[in-house]
Design a protein around this motif. Structure first.
Motif, PDB file in Angstrom:
ATOM      1  N   GLY A   1       0.080  62.661  43.256  1.00 49.81           N
ATOM      2  CA  GLY A   1       0.303  62.717  44.923  1.00 49.81           C
ATOM      3  C   GLY A   1       1.621  63.403  45.188  1.00 49.81           C
ATOM      4  N   ASP A   2       1.857  63.713  46.433  1.00 46.29           N
ATOM      5  CA  ASP A   2       3.060  64.426  46.836  1.00 46.29           C
ATOM      6  C   ASP A   2       4.231  63.612  46.474  1.00 46.29           C
ATOM      7  OD1 ASP A   2       1.452  65.990  49.607  1.00 46.29           O
ATOM      8  OD2 ASP A   2       1.553  66.590  47.738  1.00 46.29           O
ATOM      9  N   ILE A   3       5.214  64.213  46.208  1.00 47.67           N
ATOM     10  CA  ILE A   3       6.363  63.363  45.625  1.00 47.67           C
ATOM     11  C   ILE A   3       6.906  62.592  47.067  1.00 47.67           C
ATOM     12  CG2 ILE A   3       8.130  65.127  46.135  1.00 47.67           C
ATOM     13  CD1 ILE A   3       9.817  64.107  43.558  1.00 47.67           C
ATOM     14  N   GLU A   4       6.671  62.975  48.113  1.00 52.59           N
ATOM     15  CA  GLU A   4       7.265  62.429  49.354  1.00 52.59           C
ATOM     16  C   GLU A   4       6.415  61.222  49.616  1.00 52.59           C
ATOM     17  OE1 GLU A   4       6.696  66.698  50.989  1.00 52.59           O
ATOM     18  OE2 GLU A   4       6.524  65.602  48.806  1.00 52.59           O
ATOM     19  N   ASP A   5       5.256  61.038  49.073  1.00 51.86           N
ATOM     20  CA  ASP A   5       4.302  60.113  49.312  1.00 51.86           C
ATOM     21  C   ASP A   5       4.314  58.926  48.246  1.00 51.86           C
ATOM     22  OD1 ASP A   5       3.161  61.381  51.457  1.00 51.86           O
ATOM     23  OD2 ASP A   5       1.709  62.308  50.376  1.00 51.86           O
ATOM     24  N   LEU A   6       5.251  59.032  47.277  1.00 52.93           N
ATOM     25  CA  LEU A   6       5.507  58.131  46.136  1.00 52.93           C
ATOM     26  C   LEU A   6       6.639  57.232  46.425  1.00 52.93           C
ATOM     27  CD1 LEU A   6       4.875  60.262  42.946  1.00 52.93           C
ATOM     28  CD2 LEU A   6       3.329  58.632  43.895  1.00 52.93           C
ATOM     29  N   ALA A   7       6.432  55.650  46.492  1.00 54.17           N
ATOM     30  CA  ALA A   7       7.387  55.109  47.019  1.00 54.17           C
ATOM     31  C   ALA A   7       8.704  55.186  45.874  1.00 54.17           C
ATOM     32  CB  ALA A   7       7.069  53.491  47.239  1.00 54.17           C
ATOM     33  N   PRO A   8       9.900  54.921  46.153  1.00 54.41           N
ATOM     34  CA  PRO A   8      10.751  54.952  45.087  1.00 54.41           C
ATOM     35  C   PRO A   8      10.490  53.787  44.166  1.00 54.41           C
ATOM     36  CG  PRO A   8      11.871  55.115  47.298  1.00 54.41           C
ATOM     37  CD  PRO A   8      10.361  54.775  47.715  1.00 54.41           C
TER      38      PRO A   8
ATOM     39  N   ARG B   1       7.722  52.839  43.024  1.00 53.19           N
ATOM     40  CA  ARG B   1       6.753  53.525  42.051  1.00 53.19           C
ATOM     41  C   ARG B   1       7.524  54.614  41.062  1.00 53.19           C
ATOM     42  NH1 ARG B   1       1.802  52.690  39.992  1.00 53.19           N
ATOM     43  NH2 ARG B   1       0.627  54.483  39.510  1.00 53.19           N
ATOM     44  N   LEU B   2       8.249  55.656  41.690  1.00 48.74           N
ATOM     45  CA  LEU B   2       8.805  56.592  41.054  1.00 48.74           C
ATOM     46  C   LEU B   2       9.549  55.892  39.786  1.00 48.74           C
ATOM     47  CD1 LEU B   2      10.102  58.818  43.792  1.00 48.74           C
ATOM     48  CD2 LEU B   2       8.499  59.351  41.965  1.00 48.74           C
ATOM     49  N   ARG B   3      10.508  54.808  40.206  1.00 50.15           N
ATOM     50  CA  ARG B   3      11.364  54.369  39.133  1.00 50.15           C
ATOM     51  C   ARG B   3      10.361  53.745  37.934  1.00 50.15           C
ATOM     52  NH1 ARG B   3      13.546  50.866  42.143  1.00 50.15           N
ATOM     53  NH2 ARG B   3      15.571  51.918  42.642  1.00 50.15           N
ATOM     54  N   ARG B   4       9.413  53.088  38.400  1.00 51.97           N
ATOM     55  CA  ARG B   4       8.589  52.341  37.392  1.00 51.97           C
ATOM     56  C   ARG B   4       7.746  53.426  36.432  1.00 51.97           C
ATOM     57  NH1 ARG B   4       8.366  48.733  33.683  1.00 51.97           N
ATOM     58  NH2 ARG B   4       6.444  47.942  33.428  1.00 51.97           N
ATOM     59  N   VAL B   5       7.306  54.450  37.105  1.00 52.10           N
ATOM     60  CA  VAL B   5       6.864  55.653  36.242  1.00 52.10           C
ATOM     61  C   VAL B   5       7.882  56.058  35.222  1.00 52.10           C
ATOM     62  CG1 VAL B   5       5.853  57.781  36.344  1.00 52.10           C
ATOM     63  CG2 VAL B   5       5.078  56.295  37.860  1.00 52.10           C
ATOM     64  N   VAL B   6       8.757  56.396  35.609  1.00 44.94           N
ATOM     65  CA  VAL B   6      10.237  56.847  34.778  1.00 44.94           C
ATOM     66  C   VAL B   6      10.321  55.729  33.824  1.00 44.94           C
ATOM     67  CG1 VAL B   6      12.577  57.324  34.606  1.00 44.94           C
ATOM     68  CG2 VAL B   6      11.130  58.270  36.351  1.00 44.94           C
ATOM     69  N   GLU B   7      10.370  54.460  34.105  1.00 44.63           N
ATOM     70  CA  GLU B   7      10.834  53.400  33.284  1.00 44.63           C
ATOM     71  C   GLU B   7       9.379  53.380  31.955  1.00 44.63           C
ATOM     72  OE1 GLU B   7      12.768  50.207  35.958  1.00 44.63           O
ATOM     73  OE2 GLU B   7      10.781  50.130  35.429  1.00 44.63           O
ATOM     74  N   VAL B   8       8.376  53.662  32.330  1.00 41.55           N
ATOM     75  CA  VAL B   8       7.169  53.365  31.286  1.00 41.55           C
ATOM     76  C   VAL B   8       7.364  54.814  30.493  1.00 41.55           C
ATOM     77  CG1 VAL B   8       4.742  53.306  31.206  1.00 41.55           C
ATOM     78  CG2 VAL B   8       6.138  51.750  32.566  1.00 41.55           C
TER      79      VAL B   8
ATOM     80  N   ARG C   1      -0.074  72.530  31.341  1.00 41.19           N
ATOM     81  CA  ARG C   1      -0.779  73.128  32.626  1.00 41.19           C
ATOM     82  C   ARG C   1      -0.155  72.579  34.016  1.00 41.19           C
ATOM     83  NH1 ARG C   1      -7.262  73.286  30.774  1.00 41.19           N
ATOM     84  NH2 ARG C   1      -7.097  73.994  29.067  1.00 41.19           N
ATOM     85  N   SER C   2       0.500  73.542  34.815  1.00 40.04           N
ATOM     86  CA  SER C   2       1.128  73.085  35.772  1.00 40.04           C
ATOM     87  C   SER C   2      -0.081  73.040  36.974  1.00 40.04           C
ATOM     88  CB  SER C   2       2.216  74.069  36.470  1.00 40.04           C
ATOM     89  OG  SER C   2       2.856  73.599  37.581  1.00 40.04           O
ATOM     90  N   ARG C   3      -0.038  72.000  37.695  1.00 42.00           N
ATOM     91  CA  ARG C   3      -0.989  72.061  38.839  1.00 42.00           C
ATOM     92  C   ARG C   3      -0.397  71.173  39.873  1.00 42.00           C
ATOM     93  NH1 ARG C   3      -6.060  68.374  37.126  1.00 42.00           N
ATOM     94  NH2 ARG C   3      -6.266  68.298  39.396  1.00 42.00           N
ATOM     95  N   PRO C   4      -0.919  71.388  41.167  1.00 49.60           N
ATOM     96  CA  PRO C   4      -0.479  70.636  42.419  1.00 49.60           C
ATOM     97  C   PRO C   4      -0.764  68.998  42.292  1.00 49.60           C
ATOM     98  CG  PRO C   4      -1.418  72.658  43.158  1.00 49.60           C
ATOM     99  CD  PRO C   4      -1.871  72.455  41.696  1.00 49.60           C
ATOM    100  N   GLY C   5       0.176  68.186  42.724  1.00 45.74           N
ATOM    101  CA  GLY C   5      -0.151  66.917  42.691  1.00 45.74           C
ATOM    102  C   GLY C   5       0.090  65.873  41.903  1.00 45.74           C
ATOM    103  N   ILE C   6       0.784  66.435  40.598  1.00 45.25           N
ATOM    104  CA  ILE C   6       1.178  65.657  39.547  1.00 45.25           C
ATOM    105  C   ILE C   6       2.555  65.902  39.110  1.00 45.25           C
ATOM    106  CG2 ILE C   6      -1.235  65.272  38.828  1.00 45.25           C
ATOM    107  CD1 ILE C   6      -0.648  67.346  36.389  1.00 45.25           C
ATOM    108  N   PRO C   7       3.436  66.075  39.967  1.00 43.64           N
ATOM    109  CA  PRO C   7       4.772  66.710  39.567  1.00 43.64           C
ATOM    110  C   PRO C   7       5.494  65.680  38.655  1.00 43.64           C
ATOM    111  CG  PRO C   7       4.770  66.286  42.018  1.00 43.64           C
ATOM    112  CD  PRO C   7       3.440  66.440  41.557  1.00 43.64           C
TER     113      PRO C   7
END
Length: 231
Positions: free
Chosen positions: A88-95, A97-104, A138-144
């Motif tokens: 999803g768009d980075i603006e739509d990802l809660a902080p 959630r972002l932290r947890r993805v980086v942790e894992v 492969r760069s693609r929208p929605g998965i930055p």
């Protein structure tokens, strides 16, 4: 060939579970997972060992590997299959959630590979296989965020492989394409890709890498194996 000792991180489902299933009949296998009920179900199914471990916690990762070596005396191979989806768009990802993805996806492989190398350098041999994703190529929208965090693991493996200066400790990476796994289910319809390979097919290649001997050809880091069913 003697029974060897393997750890499969993220081994309670998908590719990790398929790889553990291939190894468990002939070798000592420990499955890592962060959900106690899932670890219990997988170990009961395969008749192997289990470790409840949050890979974002260095202390838990360290303790889990130390327990394997204390029990089995060696650590022949580690498959790092743990991953967390973020689409999803980075603006739509809660902080959070972002932290947890980086942790894992970032701290996780860092801690896992660090501890694996610690034990393998002490014993003088061993194989580490990091499971990435075709998304890193492969760069693609929605998965930055997902792509960036998985790219970290690929970069880490390449750099660490260059630092080994020998063939006895191998650090390799495998980049599967879309597979019918729990992670693929979580991707959602807007990111759902055509499935090219089954987990069991990719698991066979993962297990082959895990079982390379110290005398086998130098493949550490230099060769990125892409298993998306279209080779």
């Amino acid at each position: 060939m003697r029974a060897r000792t393997f750890a499969v991180v993220g081994g309670t489902s998908g590719l990790g579970l398929a790889a553990a299933r291939l190894l468990a009949n002939e070798h000592r296998v420990t499955i890592f997972g962060d959900a106690p009920d899932e670890v219990a179900a997988a170990t009961d199914d395969l008749g192997c060992f289990g470790a409840v471990c949050d890979v974002s916690s260095y202390e838990q990762v360290r303790a889990a590997f130390a327990a394997i070596v204390a029990r089995d005396g060696a650590l022949d191979g580690v498959a790092d299959c743990a991953s967390m989806w973020a689409g999803g768009d980075i603006e739509d990802l809660a902080p959070d959630r972002l932290r947890r993805v980086v942790e894992v996806n970032v701290l996780g492989p860092t801690y896992v590979i660090r501890e694996a190398l610690h034990h393998m350098h002490r014993q003088g041999y061993g194989n580490v296989v990091y499971v990435g994703a075709m998304a890193v190529t492969r760069s693609r929208p929605g998965i930055p965020v997902y792509r960036a965090t998985k790219s970290y693991g690929s970069s880490l493996v390449e750099s660490l492989a260059e630092a080994q200066h020998n063939n006895k400790v191998k650090i390799m990476q495998l980049h599967p394409g879309p597979m019918p796994t729990r992670l693929q289910e979580r991707v959602g319809d807007q990111f759902l890709d055509e499935v090219y390979a089954q987990p069991e097919q990719v698991a066979a290649e993962l297990v082959r890498l895990l079982q390379l001997t110290p005398e086998d050809l130098y493949v550490s880091g230099e060769q990125v194996l892409r298993a998306d069913g279209r080779w």
